[in-house]
Scaffold this active site. Sequence first.
Site, PDB file in Angstrom:
ATOM      1  N   LYS A 112       0.831  -1.208   0.000  1.00  0.00           N
ATOM      2  CA  LYS A 112       0.000   0.000   0.000  1.00  0.00           C
ATOM      3  C   LYS A 112       0.866   1.258   0.000  1.00  0.00           C
ATOM      4  O   LYS A 112       0.510   2.256  -0.636  1.00  0.00           O
ATOM      5  CB  LYS A 112      -0.946   0.006   1.200  1.00  0.00           C
ATOM      6  CG  LYS A 112      -2.027  -1.049   1.079  1.00  0.00           C
ATOM      7  CD  LYS A 112      -3.271  -0.732   1.889  1.00  0.00           C
ATOM      8  CE  LYS A 112      -4.388  -1.682   1.463  1.00  0.00           C
ATOM      9  NZ  LYS A 112      -5.642  -1.454   2.156  1.00  0.00           N
ATOM     10  N   LYS A 195      -4.836  -9.217  -6.515  1.00  0.00           N
ATOM     11  CA  LYS A 195      -6.092  -9.365  -5.794  1.00  0.00           C
ATOM     12  C   LYS A 195      -7.061  -8.248  -6.192  1.00  0.00           C
ATOM     13  O   LYS A 195      -6.656  -7.111  -6.402  1.00  0.00           O
ATOM     14  CB  LYS A 195      -5.752  -9.316  -4.298  1.00  0.00           C
ATOM     15  CG  LYS A 195      -6.748  -8.678  -3.385  1.00  0.00           C
ATOM     16  CD  LYS A 195      -6.196  -8.539  -1.983  1.00  0.00           C
ATOM     17  CE  LYS A 195      -6.532  -7.167  -1.394  1.00  0.00           C
ATOM     18  NZ  LYS A 195      -7.957  -6.958  -1.152  1.00  0.00           N
ATOM     19  N   LYS A 198     -10.561  -2.824  -3.231  1.00  0.00           N
ATOM     20  CA  LYS A 198     -11.347  -1.591  -3.252  1.00  0.00           C
ATOM     21  C   LYS A 198     -10.474  -0.424  -3.657  1.00  0.00           C
ATOM     22  O   LYS A 198     -10.880   0.432  -4.419  1.00  0.00           O
ATOM     23  CB  LYS A 198     -11.924  -1.299  -1.861  1.00  0.00           C
ATOM     24  CG  LYS A 198     -13.096  -2.165  -1.483  1.00  0.00           C
ATOM     25  CD  LYS A 198     -13.810  -1.546  -0.279  1.00  0.00           C
ATOM     26  CE  LYS A 198     -13.931  -2.554   0.854  1.00  0.00           C
ATOM     27  NZ  LYS A 198     -12.787  -2.538   1.761  1.00  0.00           N
TER      28      LYS A 198
HETATM   29  P1  ATP Z   1      -8.576  -2.002   0.497  1.00  0.00           P
HETATM   30  O1  ATP Z   1      -8.054  -2.069  -0.907  1.00  0.00           O
HETATM   31  O2  ATP Z   1      -9.080  -0.634   0.902  1.00  0.00           O
HETATM   32  O3  ATP Z   1      -7.653  -2.624   1.510  1.00  0.00           O
HETATM   33  P2  ATP Z   1     -10.003  -4.461   0.301  1.00  0.00           P
HETATM   34  O4  ATP Z   1     -10.699  -4.725  -0.976  1.00  0.00           O
HETATM   35  O5  ATP Z   1      -8.680  -5.129   0.542  1.00  0.00           O
HETATM   36  O6  ATP Z   1      -9.896  -2.883   0.476  1.00  0.00           O
HETATM   37  P3  ATP Z   1     -10.733  -4.792   3.055  1.00  0.00           P
HETATM   38  O7  ATP Z   1     -11.827  -3.982   3.688  1.00  0.00           O
HETATM   39  O8  ATP Z   1      -9.324  -4.418   3.324  1.00  0.00           O
HETATM   40  O9  ATP Z   1     -11.007  -4.815   1.485  1.00  0.00           O
HETATM   41  O10 ATP Z   1     -10.933  -6.317   3.445  1.00  0.00           O
HETATM   42  C1  ATP Z   1     -12.170  -6.861   3.910  1.00  0.00           C
HETATM   43  C2  ATP Z   1     -12.120  -8.370   3.831  1.00  0.00           C
HETATM   44  O11 ATP Z   1     -12.200  -8.797   2.467  1.00  0.00           O
HETATM   45  C3  ATP Z   1     -10.837  -8.989   4.386  1.00  0.00           C
HETATM   46  O12 ATP Z   1     -11.183 -10.158   5.101  1.00  0.00           O
HETATM   47  C4  ATP Z   1     -10.040  -9.341   3.159  1.00  0.00           C
HETATM   48  O13 ATP Z   1      -9.150 -10.409   3.379  1.00  0.00           O
HETATM   49  C5  ATP Z   1     -11.155  -9.730   2.211  1.00  0.00           C
HETATM   50  N1  ATP Z   1     -10.747  -9.565   0.809  1.00  0.00           N
HETATM   51  C6  ATP Z   1     -10.384  -8.392   0.225  1.00  0.00           C
HETATM   52  N2  ATP Z   1     -10.091  -8.580  -1.064  1.00  0.00           N
HETATM   53  C7  ATP Z   1     -10.269  -9.908  -1.304  1.00  0.00           C
HETATM   54  C8  ATP Z   1     -10.127 -10.720  -2.479  1.00  0.00           C
HETATM   55  N3  ATP Z   1      -9.746 -10.192  -3.617  1.00  0.00           N
HETATM   56  N4  ATP Z   1     -10.383 -12.045  -2.373  1.00  0.00           N
HETATM   57  C9  ATP Z   1     -10.783 -12.582  -1.198  1.00  0.00           C
HETATM   58  N5  ATP Z   1     -10.938 -11.877  -0.066  1.00  0.00           N
HETATM   59  C10 ATP Z   1     -10.695 -10.554  -0.112  1.00  0.00           C
HETATM   60 MG    MG Z   2      -7.545  -4.623   2.244  1.00  0.00          MG
END
Ligand code: ATP
Ligand code: MG
Length: 332
Positions: A112, A195, A198
């Site tokens: 990040k 991955k 968001k």
């Molecule tokens: P950011 O990019 O802001 O970190 P994010 O998409 O990683 O957002 P988070 O809110 O950080 O989302 O994570 C929430 C949950 O979703 C966590 O348990 C994380 O492991 C899961 N998660 C996030 N992205 C994935 C993915 N691509 N596949 C499976 N699980 C995911």
């Molecule tokens: Mg995340």
Amino acid sequence: RPRVLSGIQPTADSFHLGNYLGAVRQWVPMQETHDAFYCVVDLHAITVPTDPADLRRRTRVAAAQLFAAGLDPERSTVFVQSHVRQHSELAWILICLTGMGEAGRMTQFKDKAAKFGESAASVGLFTYPILQAADILLYQADSVPVGADQKQHLELTRDLAQRFNHRYGELFTLPAPYIPKEVEKITDLQDPTAKMSKSSSSPAGILDLLDQPGPLRKKVMRAVTDTGSEVLFDEENKPGVSNLLRIQSALTGTPIPELVARYEGQGYGTFKKDVAEAVVETFTPIRERTEKLLADEAELDRLLAIGGRRAREVAEETMERVRDKVGFLASR
Ligand code: ATP
Ligand code: MG
């Protein structure tokens, strides 16, 4: 009953398919088997620059999506992290137990921070995993359902719990991650080795839970598929097709080999159409329920207040013991 805790950041105007399959969908059945705590982690969201109006809106949107996806305020404690001050308080104590080198090994920070340049990243982004450890340990969680990207943070959480228990006396439960292999990493549709995220996926790479059917279909049809034309599960050489197979399998409950057999000799077109339909069918009712919940902010805030009260009770019980063990004088 064993306890479960998990959280999700209000860092976008919608959750995505990875959040849903990797995390939120697992949370729903755990309400039946566990004493469940689920939070919208707004304190985590501000580790990167965040506009206050966006944060406020996204926190409500996140909570609404959780209820819409099936979390029941009667059966689980759904709350906003910042409503429970004990998260910040325990995080400080755990920060004081964490080595600089240990914190510096966290790969999510490196990923990040690379976007800003490490020296411009906040100290909060650096200590993010320690706040996450506090979230989990406050509730003495046994199980933490998350995606594979959180594995390292869960290891740190266990290490910190053990260190606290060793230094100050037994207190914290050691939490186990719950990471279902098939959905542990849903990848970006345009960059199928990264991955879905968001904060870093491009709009074309991400399937948002609140997207309309039109854009969802278009994005699936335009997903990067690999050279060749056969629908085969091969993560190494066909990461794009493999990701779509994993998605369709998870959404329809059909094992991957069965899907591979079904599309034999048919090329990518029919397959992608079916994946798109599975996504639209799953997302549409959740989006509609989310919109309804957001239409009544007062009611949504009331549900979150109930969750906040319940969470504070449990958190304060833990913190009283923590403060005493650390050697802080009781405040009167
Ligand atoms: P950011 O990019 O802001 O970190 P994010 O998409 O990683 O957002 P988070 O809110 O950080 O989302 O994570 C929430 C949950 O979703 C966590 O348990 C994380 O492991 C899961 N998660 C996030 N992205 C994935 C993915 N691509 N596949 C499976 N699980 C995911
Ligand atoms: Mg995340």
